[in-house]
Design a protein around this motif. Structure first.
Motif, PDB file in Angstrom:
ATOM      1  N   CYS A  50       0.840  -1.193   0.000  1.00  0.00           N
ATOM      2  CA  CYS A  50       0.000   0.000   0.000  1.00  0.00           C
ATOM      3  C   CYS A  50       0.878   1.247   0.000  1.00  0.00           C
ATOM      4  O   CYS A  50       1.769   1.382   0.847  1.00  0.00           O
ATOM      5  CB  CYS A  50      -0.895  -0.014   1.239  1.00  0.00           C
ATOM      6  SG  CYS A  50      -1.790   1.532   1.502  1.00  0.00           S
ATOM      7  N   CYS A  83      -6.152  -1.598  -0.064  1.00  0.00           N
ATOM      8  CA  CYS A  83      -5.397  -2.008   1.119  1.00  0.00           C
ATOM      9  C   CYS A  83      -6.367  -2.603   2.132  1.00  0.00           C
ATOM     10  O   CYS A  83      -7.380  -1.992   2.463  1.00  0.00           O
ATOM     11  CB  CYS A  83      -4.671  -0.795   1.708  1.00  0.00           C
ATOM     12  SG  CYS A  83      -3.798  -1.184   3.230  1.00  0.00           S
ATOM     13  N   CYS A  90      -5.655  -0.379   5.751  1.00  0.00           N
ATOM     14  CA  CYS A  90      -6.185   0.983   5.881  1.00  0.00           C
ATOM     15  C   CYS A  90      -7.419   1.205   5.004  1.00  0.00           C
ATOM     16  O   CYS A  90      -8.010   2.277   5.032  1.00  0.00           O
ATOM     17  CB  CYS A  90      -5.105   2.040   5.606  1.00  0.00           C
ATOM     18  SG  CYS A  90      -4.692   2.272   3.862  1.00  0.00           S
ATOM     19  N   CYS A  94       0.088   3.269   3.654  1.00  0.00           N
ATOM     20  CA  CYS A  94       0.523   2.801   4.973  1.00  0.00           C
ATOM     21  C   CYS A  94       1.641   1.766   4.876  1.00  0.00           C
ATOM     22  O   CYS A  94       2.199   1.359   5.889  1.00  0.00           O
ATOM     23  CB  CYS A  94      -0.659   2.252   5.761  1.00  0.00           C
ATOM     24  SG  CYS A  94      -1.261   0.666   5.150  1.00  0.00           S
TER      25      CYS A  94
HETATM   26 ZN   LIG Z   1      -2.826   0.923   3.517  1.00  0.00          ZN
END
Ligand SMILES: [Zn+2]
Length: 184
Positions: free
Chosen positions: A146, A171, A174, A149
């Motif tokens: 991702c 993701c 997140c 994050c």
């Molecule tokens: Zn993420």
């Protein structure tokens, strides 16, 4: 210093200036990276008739952004009063995501696009002058991390994202969707 300095210095200066002007031309689809950083801008030469020759390679054949890129190049050269020039599109060797610079990969990530993972192992300097074959088989790669994050827990939602050269991922940690620049 150089006995080969037979070329008029002004010609070299024009090439240098043209290159620095074109280096600043952004990609129309991903404006945080330049066409040079993506490897689309291949060369700036001076033709025998004195015109500048700008060589570009599309990221994939039929890329709809290429006419926009040619227009942007023409405008940049016009603004810098660097005409006459020609813009030549060269399809071989075929563009590969390997040509994206490391700097551009970081900019893509910061922009929210996961850069292509890995490098094409088959890409090697052409020593015999042969044109490399176009690679049709996508290599299996691990899911991209991702870009927000950094989590490796991502899943693909669609083969095509905002453009055909990207896939849409999400993701799992997140929950943000993101584009993945597919390696090829
Ligand atoms: Zn993420």
């Amino acid at each position: 210093m150089n006995a080969l300095a037979a070329h008029p210095l002004s010609a070299d200066e024009t090439l240098t200036r043209a290159w620095s002007v074109l280096e600043a031309v952004p990609d129309p689809e991903i404006p945080v990276v330049s066409i040079r950083e993506l490897g689309i801008l291949r060369a700036v030469n001076r033709a025998t008739d004195g015109a500048l020759e700008v060589v570009i390679t599309p990221t994939y054949s039929g890329c709809p952004a290429m006419s926009q890129i040619a227009e942007d190049i023409a405008r940049a050269l016009d603004d810098a009063e660097l005409s006459p020039y020609r813009i030549e599109t060269v399809l071989a060797p075929a563009w590969t995501t390997d040509w994206i610079t490391d700097e551009a990969r970081e900019k893509l990530r910061a922009y929210g696009i996961a850069p292509p993972s890995g490098r094409c192992a088959s890409a090697s300097p052409a020593s015999n002058g042969n044109v490399q074959p176009i690679r049709f088989v996508p290599r299996p790669v691990a899911a991209p991390a991702c870009p927000r994050c950094g989590s490796a827990h991502t899943e693909r939602l669609a083969q095509f994202g905002s453009t055909a050269c990207k896939a849409l991922y999400r993701c799992i940690d997140c929950r943000e969707p993101f584009d993945y620049f597919k390696p090829y």
